[in-house]
Design an enzyme around this catalytic site. Structure first.
Site, PDB file in Angstrom:
ATOM      1  N   GLU A   1      -8.585   5.639  -8.884  1.00 10.84           N
ATOM      2  CA  GLU A   1      -9.079   5.166  -7.582  1.00 10.84           C
ATOM      3  C   GLU A   1      -8.295   3.933  -7.152  1.00 10.84           C
ATOM      4  O   GLU A   1      -8.015   3.041  -7.971  1.00 10.84           O
ATOM      5  CB  GLU A   1     -10.566   4.842  -7.723  1.00 10.84           C
ATOM      6  N   HIS A   2      -7.946   3.897  -5.881  1.00  5.42           N
ATOM      7  CA  HIS A   2      -7.173   2.789  -5.300  1.00  5.42           C
ATOM      8  C   HIS A   2      -5.821   2.596  -5.982  1.00  5.42           C
ATOM      9  O   HIS A   2      -5.285   1.493  -6.021  1.00  5.42           O
ATOM     10  CB  HIS A   2      -7.979   1.480  -5.317  1.00  5.42           C
TER      11      HIS A   2
ATOM     12  N   GLY B   1     -18.770   9.818   5.930  1.00  4.85           N
ATOM     13  CA  GLY B   1     -19.003   8.494   5.368  1.00  4.85           C
ATOM     14  C   GLY B   1     -19.503   8.535   3.937  1.00  4.85           C
ATOM     15  O   GLY B   1     -20.006   7.545   3.411  1.00  4.85           O
TER      16      GLY B   1
ATOM     17  N   GLU C   1      -3.754   8.528  10.260  1.00  5.11           N
ATOM     18  CA  GLU C   1      -4.780   7.549   9.882  1.00  5.11           C
ATOM     19  C   GLU C   1      -4.224   6.114   9.987  1.00  5.11           C
ATOM     20  O   GLU C   1      -4.916   5.197  10.405  1.00  5.11           O
ATOM     21  CB  GLU C   1      -5.246   7.860   8.448  1.00  5.11           C
TER      22      GLU C   1
ATOM     23  N   ASP D   1      -6.090  11.787  -0.354  1.00 11.85           N
ATOM     24  CA  ASP D   1      -7.076  12.644   0.317  1.00 11.85           C
ATOM     25  C   ASP D   1      -6.404  13.814   1.028  1.00 11.85           C
ATOM     26  O   ASP D   1      -6.847  14.963   0.932  1.00 11.85           O
ATOM     27  CB  ASP D   1      -7.884  11.833   1.336  1.00 11.85           C
TER      28      ASP D   1
HETATM   29  C1  GLA Z   1      -9.637   6.381   0.420  1.00 13.31           C
HETATM   30  C2  GLA Z   1      -8.183   6.548   0.831  1.00 13.31           C
HETATM   31  C3  GLA Z   1      -7.334   7.101  -0.294  1.00 13.31           C
HETATM   32  C4  GLA Z   1      -7.543   6.333  -1.596  1.00 13.31           C
HETATM   33  C5  GLA Z   1      -9.036   6.132  -1.873  1.00 13.31           C
HETATM   34  C6  GLA Z   1      -9.266   5.233  -3.036  1.00 13.31           C
HETATM   35  O1  GLA Z   1     -10.233   7.611   0.198  1.00 13.31           O
HETATM   36  O2  GLA Z   1      -8.070   7.384   1.951  1.00 13.31           O
HETATM   37  O3  GLA Z   1      -5.976   7.108   0.068  1.00 13.31           O
HETATM   38  O4  GLA Z   1      -6.860   5.121  -1.583  1.00 13.31           O
HETATM   39  O5  GLA Z   1      -9.721   5.605  -0.756  1.00 13.31           O
HETATM   40  O6  GLA Z   1      -8.760   5.787  -4.203  1.00 13.31           O
END
Ligand code: GLA
Length: 395
Positions: free
Chosen positions: A36-37, A123, A161, A173
């Site tokens: 994540e991130h 969301g 985006e 995503d």
């Molecule tokens: C959101 C962003 C992704 C990713 C996640 C965290 O979903 O769109 O690109 O960074 O947060 O992992």
């Protein structure tokens, strides 16, 4: 649920445009097992597309006029493709316009009518926005023979985006939505965009999402700030270690040695990133070896890092992760997606889902007065053409 979604989207199209739609497309939401991130930090991620979709009913026009109908919102937007496309004050429209804006330079010259409807909760951290962007990109590519690759469609979604919505998201995503494969998790190298499928066979365990029902209102601001912080951190690391180009070349030791120079906050952000990148590699290994205990432990470590070091969780999600930690049936749990609300993802023994949901729902209601939602998801294929007018079901 998929059939129903397709049926009511088609019927709505017929009601509004007085004809059968030429094509039907489905674009899925996603989960992320771990990583994540780190997509915007050149790391690895392990997402998968799920059986929650946006359904698009579409027909081409012979002129440059376009009508977009968001059935669930009961809203519509009309425009001419020849006009300059720029962001407006409706977010759902901007996801689409951002994609079309790029496609105009790639051969999109004719207008169309679209009705779309969704089963991806908005969301909740399941990337309904990427499903929207990629569904539009994929559909336009097919309908107008634009010759785009799947990778290009994902990148166009991401850019939309950035430019029309204002979230500087990574590629995870959109990639998951387009490249998703039934019963497979994708291990994506966000530096090279090379990817590998792993069999999503969790044996006696399953994946359960617990939706905090807290909408991530700070997501845009919080997310973009995190990106700035890690960019700042990486620039400092590079000054001291010229061999470093991206976080992938960076070791935990380097970050630890620069603790004072980076400063408290930037240090914690960078420390999380370096450790999370390694955790994805360990998790892929665990999945391949069916070592679910280890996978669960890695998920918990990720959550602690996201909550304490990266600071993208919130009280409600921390509560949900804490609450299941004492449950024997749960091997791992963590917040999923951008954060500041949304869902936790849980690795849980098959058959114990119902009991857990009941127990945690009551605790959650007591603590926050919010109704918990739970989703048992199946790992499904990515964005696809479902049907053309002559009723040929596409594979
Ligand atoms: C959101 C962003 C992704 C990713 C996640 C965290 O979903 O769109 O690109 O960074 O947060 O992992």
């Amino acid at each position: 649920m998929k059939k129903k979604l397709i049926q009511h989207t088609t019927e709505h199209f017929e009601k509004i445009f007085q004809k059968t739609p030429e094509t039907i497309f489905l674009s899925p939401g996603r989960i992320n097992i771990i990583g994540e991130h780190v997509d915007y930090n050149d790391g690895f991620v392990m997402p998968a597309a799920i059986n929650k979709y946006i359904c698009f009913a579409i027909s081409k026009n012979n002129n440059s006029e376009c009508t977009l109908v968001a059935k669930d919102l009961n809203e519509a937007y009309q425009f001419d493709l020849n006009d300059l496309l720029k962001p407006i004050d409706k977010m759902w429209v901007n996801y689409i316009l951002g994609v079309l804006h790029q496609l105009k330079g790639k051969g999109l010259t004719k207008g169309f009518n679209i009705v779309f409807s969704s089963t991806i909760p908005m969301g909740a951290g399941l990337s309904s926005s990427a499903a929207l962007e990629c569904g539009i990109g994929y559909a336009m590519n097919k309908l107008f023979n634009l010759g785009l690759t799947k990778e290009e469609i994902a990148l166009i979604g991401q850019k939309s985006e950035h430019t029309f919505v204002g979230v500087n998201c990574g590629i995870m995503d959109q990639f998951a939505s387009v490249f998703g494969k039934k019963n497979s998790v994708i291990k994506l190298d966000c530096n090279t965009l090379e990817y590998q499928y792993y069999k999503a066979d969790f044996k006696k365990y399953s994946l359960l999402l617990l939706d905090s029902n807290v909408k991530h209102t700070h997501l845009t601001s919080g997310y973009n700030v995190r990106r700035q912080e890690v960019e700042q951190g990486l620039a400092i690391i590079k000054q001291h270690f010229p061999q470093v180009n991206t976080f992938r070349d960076c070791t935990e030791d380097m970050v630890l040695r620069l603790k004072a120079t980076l400063g408290e906050v930037i240090f914690r952000r960078c420390h999380f990133v370096v450790k999370e990148i390694q955790r994805v590699l360990d998790a892929a290994d665990s999945l391949a070896n069916s070592d679910f205990k280890r996978l669960g432990q890695l998920m918990l470590k990720t959550h602690q890092g996201l909550s304490k070091d990266y600071e993208v969780s919130c009280d409600e999600i921390d509560f949900l992760v804490d609450a299941v930690q004492h449950e024997k049936s749960v091997l791992g749990s963590r917040m999923m997606g951008g954060g500041f609300g949304g869902c936790s993802i849980n690795l849980i023994e098959k058959g114990s889902e119902k009991e857990l949901i009941e127990k945690i729902s009551a605790q959650y209601r007591n603590a926050f007065g919010i109704e918990l939602k739970a989703y048992k998801v199946k790992i499904s294929k990515g964005t696809s053409l479902y049907k053309t007018e002559n009723d040929t079901i596409q594979p």
